[in-house]
Design a protein around this motif. Structure first.
Motif, PDB file in Angstrom:
ATOM      1  N   UNK A   1      -4.383  20.113 -11.749  1.00 22.56           N
ATOM      2  CA  UNK A   1      -3.014  20.254 -11.270  1.00 22.56           C
ATOM      3  C   UNK A   1      -2.206  21.279 -12.067  1.00 22.56           C
ATOM      4  N   UNK A   2      -2.317  21.359 -13.400  1.00 24.22           N
ATOM      5  CA  UNK A   2      -1.508  22.349 -14.124  1.00 24.22           C
ATOM      6  C   UNK A   2      -1.697  23.779 -13.609  1.00 24.22           C
ATOM      7  N   UNK A   3      -2.920  24.155 -13.292  1.00 25.27           N
ATOM      8  CA  UNK A   3      -3.149  25.503 -12.763  1.00 25.27           C
ATOM      9  C   UNK A   3      -2.462  25.671 -11.407  1.00 25.27           C
ATOM     10  N   UNK A   4      -2.471  24.624 -10.600  1.00 26.43           N
ATOM     11  CA  UNK A   4      -1.813  24.667  -9.300  1.00 26.43           C
ATOM     12  C   UNK A   4      -0.303  24.820  -9.469  1.00 26.43           C
ATOM     13  N   UNK A   5       0.268  24.084 -10.428  1.00 26.18           N
ATOM     14  CA  UNK A   5       1.701  24.189 -10.690  1.00 26.18           C
ATOM     15  C   UNK A   5       2.074  25.591 -11.151  1.00 26.18           C
ATOM     16  N   UNK A   6       1.229  26.190 -11.983  1.00 27.84           N
ATOM     17  CA  UNK A   6       1.472  27.552 -12.444  1.00 27.84           C
ATOM     18  C   UNK A   6       1.480  28.526 -11.272  1.00 27.84           C
ATOM     19  N   UNK A   7       0.522  28.358 -10.373  1.00 23.69           N
ATOM     20  CA  UNK A   7       0.439  29.241  -9.203  1.00 23.69           C
ATOM     21  C   UNK A   7       1.672  29.118  -8.321  1.00 23.69           C
ATOM     22  N   UNK A   8       2.271  27.934  -8.290  1.00 22.59           N
ATOM     23  CA  UNK A   8       3.457  27.703  -7.466  1.00 22.59           C
ATOM     24  C   UNK A   8       4.752  28.036  -8.191  1.00 22.59           C
ATOM     25  N   UNK A   9       4.670  28.402  -9.470  1.00 25.25           N
ATOM     26  CA  UNK A   9       5.867  28.706 -10.236  1.00 25.25           C
ATOM     27  C   UNK A   9       6.635  27.475 -10.667  1.00 25.25           C
ATOM     28  N   UNK A  10       5.952  26.337 -10.786  1.00 23.62           N
ATOM     29  CA  UNK A  10       6.611  25.084 -11.147  1.00 23.62           C
ATOM     30  C   UNK A  10       6.207  24.568 -12.526  1.00 23.62           C
ATOM     31  N   UNK A  11       5.406  25.337 -13.254  1.00 25.62           N
ATOM     32  CA  UNK A  11       4.888  24.842 -14.529  1.00 25.62           C
ATOM     33  C   UNK A  11       5.990  24.547 -15.537  1.00 25.62           C
ATOM     34  N   UNK A  12       7.120  25.248 -15.441  1.00 25.81           N
ATOM     35  CA  UNK A  12       8.204  25.029 -16.396  1.00 25.81           C
ATOM     36  C   UNK A  12       9.079  23.843 -16.021  1.00 25.81           C
ATOM     37  N   UNK A  13       8.853  23.280 -14.818  1.00 24.23           N
ATOM     38  CA  UNK A  13       9.672  22.158 -14.372  1.00 24.23           C
ATOM     39  C   UNK A  13       8.874  20.880 -14.166  1.00 24.23           C
ATOM     40  N   UNK A  14       7.564  20.955 -14.349  1.00 24.73           N
ATOM     41  CA  UNK A  14       6.743  19.769 -14.104  1.00 24.73           C
ATOM     42  C   UNK A  14       5.626  19.689 -15.126  1.00 24.73           C
ATOM     43  N   UNK A  15       5.504  18.548 -15.768  1.00 28.74           N
ATOM     44  CA  UNK A  15       4.408  18.313 -16.701  1.00 28.74           C
ATOM     45  C   UNK A  15       3.439  17.303 -16.093  1.00 28.74           C
ATOM     46  N   UNK A  16       2.234  17.287 -16.626  1.00 29.81           N
ATOM     47  CA  UNK A  16       1.175  16.423 -16.114  1.00 29.81           C
ATOM     48  C   UNK A  16       0.645  15.568 -17.247  1.00 29.81           C
ATOM     49  N   UNK A  17       0.527  14.272 -16.998  1.00 27.75           N
ATOM     50  CA  UNK A  17      -0.018  13.350 -17.989  1.00 27.75           C
ATOM     51  C   UNK A  17      -1.133  12.520 -17.360  1.00 27.75           C
ATOM     52  N   UNK A  18      -2.190  12.292 -18.126  1.00 28.50           N
ATOM     53  CA  UNK A  18      -3.298  11.471 -17.650  1.00 28.50           C
ATOM     54  C   UNK A  18      -3.280  10.098 -18.289  1.00 28.50           C
ATOM     55  N   UNK A  19      -3.648   9.096 -17.506  1.00 30.43           N
ATOM     56  CA  UNK A  19      -3.699   7.746 -18.038  1.00 30.43           C
ATOM     57  C   UNK A  19      -3.807   6.727 -16.924  1.00 30.43           C
ATOM     58  N   UNK A  20      -3.888   5.457 -17.315  1.00 27.48           N
ATOM     59  CA  UNK A  20      -3.995   4.356 -16.372  1.00 27.48           C
ATOM     60  C   UNK A  20      -2.678   3.606 -16.305  1.00 27.48           C
TER      61      UNK A  20
END
Length: 371
Positions: A241-260
């Motif tokens: 997902x981070x690469x996808x967010x970068x491609x959409x220009x949203x990387x500076x407004x959205x972070x991604x966290x993994x977990x249960x």
């Protein structure tokens, strides 16, 4: 992961909810009236016919008939060649669908109708993925054991296919891709009505719990430029997902966290979304999820559940059948509004209001109960 651009086109006109509800009530009244006037065996056979028709529709979706007709009408031989079918058999498949207004035939040419458009893989709102999953032999095999699920109260997926559903989607990628396609179709079906029904832009930071590849959150951030997002799901789900967010220009407004979500949730959000999560679980596990989210939430944050809500009366509603899907396939359940109130109250929340949408989903807004 399939990378999709967010849908930035204007929202299509959605009929007013009172009109939709009135049409639904009138349709239910007509169906009930027809069944009361027909002999009971005939009325029951009409219900059986629905099962045959569903499989006919699924076969048309699997063959790609709607995709083949997307560029214009075709004669039977040309259509059969395009979809790889025997002409006479294809005509027989299409015959009951023509009777339902799904596809049409003008002279010797078959064409799309408005009802057939959502069968296309590239339709703005495509249900092809849903049909391919529900029409699959694996899914039919699970439903063939529905009586066993009712006897025991437990899902039968592991008995039928060897593994519980979510393990199966990870280890059998053919099944997993089919399941993912159904989930994508369902998301497309409900996304725009959800966005139209609720003001998500009022929240500064939106946390999407078990948000998958981020389709909902990406749409929210695209339409709410002042908001920020946190996408949370299992590490293997969000890995790309981070690469996808970068491609959409949203990387500076959205972070991604993994977990249960049984163990943790991101802190610091203003709104926490659980979309189609709690219906996968019975109350005990659903309560664990809610308590985990509550522990991470500020007292001033809002919880937003996006789920079907079952009526408490005997009216017809698709959710009552999906409730059996949840029972047989994963061991979850759909809930009434009172069920949600009770579940939320027992796990640190108070239901504030219920917002209906033009889709089957509702948005349940809840706030933390302060200790």
């Amino acid at each position: 992961m399939v990378t999709e651009q967010p849908e930035t086109s204007p929202l299509p006109k959605i009929p007013p909810l009172p009109l939709l509800r009135a049409v639904d009530r009138f349709r239910s009244f007509l169906t009930a009236a027809l069944r009361r006037t027909a002999p009971a065996p005939v009325a029951l056979l009409d219900i059986v016919q629905g099962g045959f028709l569903m499989q006919t529709l699924c076969a048309a979706a699997e063959l790609g008939v709607a995709d083949a007709l997307a560029d214009g009408p075709l004669r039977l031989d040309a259509l059969a060649t395009r979809v790889g079918a025997q002409p006479d058999a294809l005509a027989r498949l299409l015959r009951p669908l023509l009777a339902e207004g799904i596809f049409a035939r003008d002279s010797d040419r078959y064409r799309l109708t408005s009802l057939a458009e959502p069968l296309r893989a590239d339709a703005p709102v495509s249900i092809r993925g849903i049909l391919q999953f529900y029409g699959s032999s694996d899914h039919r095999a699970i439903w063939s054991r529905l009586a066993e699920a009712v006897r025991t109260g437990d899902p039968v997926t592991e008995q039928v296919l060897g593994l519980p559903l979510f393990d199966l989607t990870r280890k059998n990628r053919q099944f997993g891709e089919m399941f993912d396609g159904a989930q994508t179709s369902a998301s497309q079906l409900t996304l725009r009505p959800t966005l139209a029904a609720y003001d998500f832009a009022q929240y500064g930071t939106i946390v999407d719990i078990a948000g998958g590849h981020g389709r909902l959150l990406i749409e929210l951030l695209t339409r709410a430029p002042r908001s920020r997002g946190i996408l949370f799901d299992m590490p293997e789900v969000v890995a790309e997902v981070p690469a996808h967010l970068t491609a959409l220009g949203l990387a500076d407004r959205c972070t991604v966290e993994g977990g249960s979500f049984f163990e943790s949730a991101p802190t610091g959000g203003d709104a926490y979304i659980l979309k189609h999560v709690l219906h996968d679980w019975y109350d005990a596990d659903a309560g664990r999820i809610l308590r985990t989210v509550r522990a991470a939430m500020p007292d001033t944050a809002t919880l937003l559940l996006i789920e079907m809500v079952l009526p408490s009366d005997n009216r017809r509603q698709f959710g009552k059948l999906i409730d059996l899907e949840m029972l047989a396939v994963v061991g979850g359940r759909e809930r009434t509004e009172q069920d949600f109130r009770t579940l939320l109250s027992a796990n640190g929340f108070e239901l504030v209001r219920r917002v209906e949408t033009a889709a089957p989903d509702n948005i349940l807004e809840a706030r933390p109960i302060r200790q």
